[in-house]
Design a protein around this motif. Structure first.
Motif, PDB file in Angstrom:
ATOM      1  N   ALA A 172       0.813  -1.178  -0.044  1.00 25.52           N
ATOM      2  CA  ALA A 172       0.079   0.010  -0.117  1.00 25.52           C
ATOM      3  C   ALA A 172       0.941   1.186  -0.147  1.00 25.52           C
ATOM      4  CB  ALA A 172      -0.871  -0.039   1.414  1.00 25.52           C
ATOM      5  N   LEU A 173       1.973   1.018   1.002  1.00 22.50           N
ATOM      6  CA  LEU A 173       2.864   2.455   0.923  1.00 22.50           C
ATOM      7  C   LEU A 173       3.493   2.595  -0.710  1.00 22.50           C
ATOM      8  CD1 LEU A 173       4.670   1.769   4.224  1.00 22.50           C
ATOM      9  CD2 LEU A 173       3.099   3.677   3.611  1.00 22.50           C
ATOM     10  N   TYR A 174       3.926   1.377  -1.075  1.00 19.47           N
ATOM     11  CA  TYR A 174       4.531   1.494  -2.536  1.00 19.47           C
ATOM     12  C   TYR A 174       3.323   2.189  -3.563  1.00 19.47           C
ATOM     13  CZ  TYR A 174       6.356  -0.098  -7.088  1.00 19.47           C
ATOM     14  OH  TYR A 174       6.746  -0.018  -8.327  1.00 19.47           O
ATOM     15  N   GLU A 175       2.187   1.669  -3.301  1.00 23.66           N
ATOM     16  CA  GLU A 175       1.046   2.254  -4.365  1.00 23.66           C
ATOM     17  C   GLU A 175       0.843   3.516  -4.125  1.00 23.66           C
ATOM     18  OE1 GLU A 175       0.098  -1.275  -6.671  1.00 23.66           O
ATOM     19  OE2 GLU A 175      -0.741   0.813  -6.889  1.00 23.66           O
ATOM     20  N   SER A 189      -4.151  -7.563   3.569  1.00 18.18           N
ATOM     21  CA  SER A 189      -4.432  -8.863   3.227  1.00 18.18           C
ATOM     22  C   SER A 189      -4.408  -9.629   4.464  1.00 18.18           C
ATOM     23  CB  SER A 189      -3.321  -9.285   2.316  1.00 18.18           C
ATOM     24  OG  SER A 189      -2.003  -8.845   2.902  1.00 18.18           O
ATOM     25  N   GLU A 190      -3.661  -9.207   5.561  1.00 16.34           N
ATOM     26  CA  GLU A 190      -3.667  -9.987   6.734  1.00 16.34           C
ATOM     27  C   GLU A 190      -4.780  -9.823   7.825  1.00 16.34           C
ATOM     28  OE1 GLU A 190      -0.089  -8.822   8.861  1.00 16.34           O
ATOM     29  OE2 GLU A 190       1.386  -9.417   7.042  1.00 16.34           O
ATOM     30  N   THR A 191      -5.458  -8.581   7.990  1.00 14.09           N
ATOM     31  CA  THR A 191      -6.453  -8.361   8.733  1.00 14.09           C
ATOM     32  C   THR A 191      -7.943  -8.326   8.014  1.00 14.09           C
ATOM     33  OG1 THR A 191      -6.399  -5.922   8.476  1.00 14.09           O
ATOM     34  CG2 THR A 191      -5.086  -6.923  10.392  1.00 14.09           C
ATOM     35  N   LYS A 192      -7.757  -8.336   6.879  1.00 16.00           N
ATOM     36  CA  LYS A 192      -8.874  -8.303   5.618  1.00 16.00           C
ATOM     37  C   LYS A 192     -10.069  -6.948   6.171  1.00 16.00           C
ATOM     38  CE  LYS A 192      -7.690 -12.183   4.547  1.00 16.00           C
ATOM     39  NZ  LYS A 192      -6.801 -12.461   3.253  1.00 16.00           N
ATOM     40  N   GLN A 193      -9.168  -5.930   6.677  1.00 18.09           N
ATOM     41  CA  GLN A 193      -9.875  -4.785   6.979  1.00 18.09           C
ATOM     42  C   GLN A 193      -9.646  -3.680   6.131  1.00 18.09           C
ATOM     43  OE1 GLN A 193      -7.902  -4.351  11.097  1.00 18.09           O
ATOM     44  NE2 GLN A 193     -10.124  -4.337  11.862  1.00 18.09           N
ATOM     45  N   PRO A 194     -10.670  -2.880   5.724  1.00 15.39           N
ATOM     46  CA  PRO A 194     -10.399  -1.754   4.962  1.00 15.39           C
ATOM     47  C   PRO A 194      -9.763  -0.748   5.680  1.00 15.39           C
ATOM     48  CG  PRO A 194     -12.876  -2.355   5.206  1.00 15.39           C
ATOM     49  CD  PRO A 194     -12.055  -3.023   6.232  1.00 15.39           C
ATOM     50  N   SER A 195      -8.631  -0.227   5.155  1.00 17.67           N
ATOM     51  CA  SER A 195      -7.566   0.598   5.711  1.00 17.67           C
ATOM     52  C   SER A 195      -7.062   1.749   4.848  1.00 17.67           C
ATOM     53  CB  SER A 195      -6.369  -0.519   6.207  1.00 17.67           C
ATOM     54  OG  SER A 195      -6.541  -1.715   6.649  1.00 17.67           O
ATOM     55  N   VAL A 196      -6.476   2.702   5.581  1.00 19.22           N
ATOM     56  CA  VAL A 196      -5.741   3.867   4.937  1.00 19.22           C
ATOM     57  C   VAL A 196      -4.504   4.077   5.294  1.00 19.22           C
ATOM     58  CG1 VAL A 196      -6.155   6.410   4.445  1.00 19.22           C
ATOM     59  CG2 VAL A 196      -8.039   4.955   4.573  1.00 19.22           C
ATOM     60  N   VAL A 197      -3.665   4.165   4.513  1.00 19.29           N
ATOM     61  CA  VAL A 197      -2.126   4.576   4.768  1.00 19.29           C
ATOM     62  C   VAL A 197      -1.950   6.027   4.502  1.00 19.29           C
ATOM     63  CG1 VAL A 197      -1.065   3.841   2.559  1.00 19.29           C
ATOM     64  CG2 VAL A 197       0.123   3.869   4.683  1.00 19.29           C
TER      65      VAL A 197
END
Length: 230
Positions: A172-175, A189-197
């Motif tokens: 995500a950081l790379y993207e 992909s590990e927690t399956k949670q919607p997330s924001v970096v």
């Protein structure tokens, strides 16, 4: 448009480069996404002997005037990994193409048009409360751009839907850096949670994981979403 093939800590033989050009049919890709700018293929090798069954990794990155599409796969050799990654890329392109095609064939109804198309639907005022049938016509309607808004209802200026596979925090950081934004929405992909970096002050990064709790949802019903802070 050219295909750029590069190796990360490994040599890429000319035979494999030719196979990439044959496997990734540019004409077919451009039919599914006419805004393609470039296509990068990166090959890397995992030196750990315990991972011999997936020691070769191929990552395909498609840059276009829309969202970046990435497909990656690992296998016992680079050719098998390329086949798997190409299948994933094709599936993502077709899904995105079908979504665009479906949207072109449909039209969103304005708030004012809903009662005309849905029998028995209630008319709401600016506070979200039902309006009696006799007073429905008294609710003021205003034209803002191509939308008709009744009362003081909220105006949705822009909507976007992105299709993306779950990814790690590092991905995500790379993207985020790739697209040059200050934040990036993804599914961990590990927690399956919607997330924001997101990018904090200086060169620090922060990450927010979104979880649902029915009790919290009831307690904060008037509020929605959260803020990027600290």
């Amino acid at each position: 448009m050219d295909i750029v093939v590069k190796g990360r800590k490994t040599e890429v033989p000319e035979r494999f480069r030719k196979h990439v050009a044959e496997k990734l049919n540019l004409e077919k890709i451009q039919k599914l996404d006419g805004k393609v700018i470039s296509l990068d293929v990166e090959v890397s090798k995992e030196p750990n002997p315990r991972q011999a069954d997936r020691c070769d990794r191929v990552e395909i990155t498609l840059h276009s005037r829309g969202p970046v599409i990435r497909a990656e796969a690992s296998a016992s050799d680079a050719y098998a990994a390329l086949d798997l990654a190409a299948e994933k890329l094709d599936a993502q392109l077709r899904k995105q193409h079908d979504k665009r095609y479906t949207r072109r064939g449909s039209r969103r109804l304005s708030a004012a048009e809903v009662p005309d198309h849905v029998p028995g639907v209630a008319t709401l005022n600016g506070d979200g409360q039902p309006v009696p049938a006799g007073e429905a016509n008294s609710v003021p309607t205003k034209k803002i751009g191509s939308l008709e808004v009744q009362g003081d209802g909220p105006l949705v200026v822009r909507e976007k839907t992105h299709v993306a596979a779950p990814m790690t925090l590092d991905q995500a950081l790379y993207e985020m850096e790739l697209v040059g934004h200050d934040f990036y929405l993804f599914v961990d992909s590990e927690t399956k949670q919607p997330s924001v970096v997101y990018r904090r002050h200086a060169y620090d990064y922060g990450v927010i994981y979104l979880d649902t709790d029915p009790m919290v949802a009831q307690a904060h019903a008037p509020e929605a979403g959260g803020t990027l802070g600290g």
